[in-house]
Design an enzyme around this catalytic site. Structure first.
Site, mmCIF file in Angstrom:
data_model
loop_
_atom_site.group_PDB
_atom_site.id
_atom_site.type_symbol
_atom_site.label_atom_id
_atom_site.label_comp_id
_atom_site.label_asym_id
_atom_site.label_seq_id
_atom_site.Cartn_x
_atom_site.Cartn_y
_atom_site.Cartn_z
ATOM 1 N N GLY A 169 0.823 -1.203 0.000
ATOM 2 C CA GLY A 169 0.000 0.000 0.000
ATOM 3 C C GLY A 169 0.852 1.246 0.000
ATOM 4 C CG ASN A 170 -0.435 4.597 -1.514
ATOM 5 O OD1 ASN A 170 -1.100 5.483 -1.003
ATOM 6 N ND2 ASN A 170 -0.919 3.827 -2.492
ATOM 7 N NE ARG A 171 3.831 8.609 4.674
ATOM 8 C CZ ARG A 171 4.552 8.693 5.780
ATOM 9 N NH1 ARG A 171 5.617 7.947 5.912
ATOM 10 N NH2 ARG A 171 4.223 9.527 6.718
ATOM 11 C CB SER A 172 -2.742 8.240 -0.464
ATOM 12 O OG SER A 172 -3.795 9.135 -0.719
#
Ligand code: CTP
Ligand code: CA
Length: 231
Positions: A33-36
């Site tokens: 995933g990512n930090r958004s």
């Protein structure tokens, strides 16, 4: 004209906003995933509603609530996000791709939880995902305004803005919102309520938006979109 919904300049328009960050499953409990957080995309949806638009919000693992009044389509993976955005975009006047979409996903997802065995570690084999923004640009109806976002850092080949200009040309969208990402550990733009950006237009316009609420950046984006909509 006044901002913040006083100008109903999106009345009668359908806008699609993607927000949040996609997750690509590795096994039933893990993902890439990512930090958004989805805050910027949610601010875009909320400001568009205030300006009179019908809003479809394609939300990928949003960490903040969607604004009341938007049609929320929840998605998890880049593939799901692509399908939802392209379907909603068919009759849209504008599409804003604020979501952080995975570039890579595991080639295969394990059906059972990956277990430790001995001292080794599994090797992850990844493949590229579909570029949703590129697809949108390729199939868009005439006069649909398409907006991309890009978080950039400077490097030895150029500063963040130079990378943004090259990306705008490469992607073929009408507007590209370029965030300069701070050094690792200080990722301005991700989880916070504020954002700073430069909005680049395909016609050469560049608008600097100083650090401020994500709603303020959103209103600048809609101003630039409205100026490019057919009458
Ligand atoms: N985007 C997309 N589909 C992807 C990856 C990105 O639609 N698979 C969109 C993002 O939502 C964003 C824009 O493309 O609006 C730019 O994303 P960015 O990650 O900056 O560009 P990439 O082309 O993925 O290039 P790179 O990550 O290598 O810089
Ligand atoms: Ca990317």
């Amino acid at each position: 004209l006044a901002r913040g919904g006083l100008a109903h300049d999106l009345a009668g328009r359908h806008v699609v906003v993607s927000a949040g960050g996609t997750r690509e499953p590795l096994d039933p409990v893990r993902f890439l995933g990512n930090r958004s957080s989805g805050r910027q995309g949610v601010a875009l949806a909320a400001t568009a509603l205030a300006r009179g638009a019908r809003v479809t919000l394609v939300g990928a693992s949003l960490a903040v609530p969607a604004p009341a009044g938007a049609r929320l389509v929840r998605v998890t993976t880049a593939e799901q996000l692509g399908e939802a955005v392209l379907e909603a975009a068919a009759d849209a006047d504008a599409v804003v791709m604020a979501a952080a979409v995975a570039d890579f996903r595991p080639v295969s997802t394990q059906g059972a939880k990956i277990k430790k065995s001995g001292t080794g570690a599994p090797e992850l084999v990844l493949e590229q995902t579909v570029d949703v923004l590129a697809q949108l640009v390729a199939v868009r109806p005439a006069e649909q305004v398409v907006v991309g976002f890009a978080a950039e850092t400077g490097d030895e080949t150029g500063d963040a803005l130079a990378h943004g200009r090259a990306k705008l040309a490469r992607k073929g969208c009408d507007l590209l919102v370029v965030n300069e990402v701070g050094p690792a550990g200080h990722p301005s733009g991700f989880e916070g309520a504020d954002n700073a950006a430069v909005v680049l237009a395909a016609d050469g316009a560049e608008v600097v938006v100083p650090l401020g609420p994500k709603e303020a950046l959103a209103d600048v984006v809609w101003d630039l979109v409205v100026a490019r909509l057919r009458r």
